[in-house]
Design a protein around this motif. Structure first.
Motif, PDB file in Angstrom:
ATOM      1  N   GLU A   1     -10.778 -13.552   2.077  1.00 43.70           N
ATOM      2  CA  GLU A   1      -9.319 -13.745   2.704  1.00 43.70           C
ATOM      3  C   GLU A   1      -9.373 -15.159   3.585  1.00 43.70           C
ATOM      4  O   GLU A   1     -10.576 -15.156   4.298  1.00 43.70           O
TER       5      GLU A   1
ATOM      6  N   SER B   1      -7.219 -16.824   6.834  1.00 47.00           N
ATOM      7  CA  SER B   1      -6.156 -16.511   8.036  1.00 47.00           C
ATOM      8  C   SER B   1      -5.104 -17.276   7.738  1.00 47.00           C
ATOM      9  O   SER B   1      -3.959 -16.833   8.437  1.00 47.00           O
TER      10      SER B   1
ATOM     11  N   GLY C   1      -3.985 -16.239   3.494  1.00 49.42           N
ATOM     12  CA  GLY C   1      -3.996 -14.884   2.943  1.00 49.42           C
ATOM     13  C   GLY C   1      -5.336 -14.542   1.929  1.00 49.42           C
ATOM     14  O   GLY C   1      -6.139 -15.285   2.060  1.00 49.42           O
ATOM     15  N   VAL C   2      -5.107 -13.584   1.129  1.00 58.36           N
ATOM     16  CA  VAL C   2      -6.236 -13.287   0.386  1.00 58.36           C
ATOM     17  C   VAL C   2      -6.692 -14.072  -0.809  1.00 58.36           C
ATOM     18  O   VAL C   2      -5.592 -14.960  -1.275  1.00 58.36           O
TER      19      VAL C   2
ATOM     20  N   SER D   1     -13.978  -0.461   2.263  1.00 58.43           N
ATOM     21  CA  SER D   1     -13.261  -0.994   1.397  1.00 58.43           C
ATOM     22  C   SER D   1     -12.920  -0.403   0.214  1.00 58.43           C
ATOM     23  O   SER D   1     -14.052   0.150  -0.131  1.00 58.43           O
TER      24      SER D   1
ATOM     25  N   THR E   1      -7.543  -2.382   8.370  1.00 62.93           N
ATOM     26  CA  THR E   1      -7.805  -3.824   8.981  1.00 62.93           C
ATOM     27  C   THR E   1      -6.974  -4.706   8.045  1.00 62.93           C
ATOM     28  O   THR E   1      -6.935  -5.863   7.929  1.00 62.93           O
ATOM     29  N   ARG E   2      -6.846  -4.186   6.623  1.00 62.70           N
ATOM     30  CA  ARG E   2      -6.061  -5.256   5.534  1.00 62.70           C
ATOM     31  C   ARG E   2      -5.565  -4.194   4.684  1.00 62.70           C
ATOM     32  O   ARG E   2      -5.934  -2.973   4.260  1.00 62.70           O
TER      33      ARG E   2
ATOM     34  N   ASP F   1      -3.599  -4.928   0.806  1.00 66.04           N
ATOM     35  CA  ASP F   1      -2.659  -5.772  -0.162  1.00 66.04           C
ATOM     36  C   ASP F   1      -2.615  -5.178  -1.619  1.00 66.04           C
ATOM     37  O   ASP F   1      -3.274  -3.859  -1.732  1.00 66.04           O
TER      38      ASP F   1
ATOM     39  N   ASP G   1      -8.610  -2.000   3.425  1.00 66.71           N
ATOM     40  CA  ASP G   1      -9.849  -2.095   4.343  1.00 66.71           C
ATOM     41  C   ASP G   1      -9.592  -1.309   5.507  1.00 66.71           C
ATOM     42  O   ASP G   1      -8.467  -1.362   6.215  1.00 66.71           O
TER      43      ASP G   1
END
Length: 302
Positions: free
Chosen positions: A53, A55, A58-59, A191, A218-219, A221, A237
């Motif tokens: 990923e 900042s 994105g991913v 994850s 933390t994430r 998607d 995550d």
């Protein structure tokens, strides 16, 4: 010496990340993220370094898709690199009419290009290093590259520290076949990828299982399964390590809600941020509750 495949060619930010994550090991550039993981799955490499990923952009979809398919791989380490680019040209200079790079890189220097090379046409390439090769071969006039590219290609540096967003960064993973995991540190990331039923409230159910155990995301998607329109995999995550009772309890609960749950690893966070645990959600709390429940089951309530 281990063999580490990385998303190449030489001279990319992924090579820089691989130098951090696998210092002293043999680094092998491959053309795509998928091929880097395939090299590990087929035994041609011991591990692979891939971007996950950014900042700003994105991913990285190719990484998510490759992790969710074929033989499982798990992440055992991560690195976060600041992303500042160099602009390289052929020796001797000349008019710059085209500037090439990977689409993610071009997006991160759009304002700089408009201000400094307003007449240059941006051209997408398969990687930042492929753009540098294109400049060498006369296909482009300039390339936006990782600074390490200047070590590999006989080009001149027109500019360095180029970035529209000064604190832009990319996170990279080191992935390998399942096996012994890194020990928990108190500042870890776990994850998973979850394929859940396509019905109302499915995602809410998954997130509730984490929230009810005091586990912080933390994430999050979503990527299409590519089998049935409207069906998605969720990449999640969260803080913590699978060795912790509360995290293992959460994974067990998630598995009950999913058609398929793939574990993608537990490893130390590159930023070193320690897990925040609210009162009543510590690992000792889960252990004590399990001991109490076992005593109830056995009829030992003295």
């Amino acid at each position: 010496m281990s063999r580490i495949a990385y998303f190449g060619p030489r001279g990319t930010f992924t090579e820089q990340a691989a130098r951090v994550l696998a210092a002293g090991e043999e680094l092998i550039p491959v053309e795509t993220v998928r091929l880097a993981m395939t090299a590990v799955r087929e035994g041609e490499a011991d591990a692979a370094c891939v971007p996950i990923e950014n900042s700003v952009e994105g991913v990285v979809p190719a990484t998510l898709d490759a992790l969710s398919e074929a033989t499982p791989l798990v992440a055992v380490a991560e690195a976060i690199l600041p992303i500042h680019f160099s602009v390289l040209t052929r020796p001797g200079g000349g008019e710059i009419r085209t500037v090439a790079s990977h689409p993610h890189a071009l997006a991160q220097v759009r304002e700089w290009l408009e201000a400094n090379l307003p007449g240059a046409h941006p051209v997408a390439s398969s990687s930042t290093s492929a753009a540098a090769v294109g400049v060498l071969e006369g296909d482009f006039d300039a390339a936006v590259c990782a600074p390490v590219a200047a070590e590999h290609y006989a080009l001149e540096v027109l500019a360095t520290e180029v970035a529209d967003v000064g604190d832009a960064a990319t996170r990279f993973l080191l992935v390998r076949p399942p096996g012994e995991l890194p020990e928990p540190t108190g500042a870890d990331r776990t994850s998973v990828v979850a394929a859940a039923a396509n019905r109302t409230g499915t995602l809410a159910e998954l997130l509730t299982e984490l929230a009810s155990r005091g586990i912080n995301l933390t994430r999050l998607d979503a990527r299409p399964t590519r089998s049935n329109f409207g069906e998605y995999r969720f990449f999640i995550d969260f803080e913590g390590h699978v060795a912790e009772p509360r995290v293992l309890d959460a994974l067990t609960a998630l598995r009950r809600h999913c058609r398929q749950l793939r574990f993608l690893g537990s490893h130390p966070r590159a930023d070193g941020i320690r897990t925040t645990i609210e009162p009543g959600f510590g690992n000792d709390d889960f252990v004590e509750a399990a001991v109490w429940a076992d005593a109830v089951r056995k009829g030992d309530l003295a």
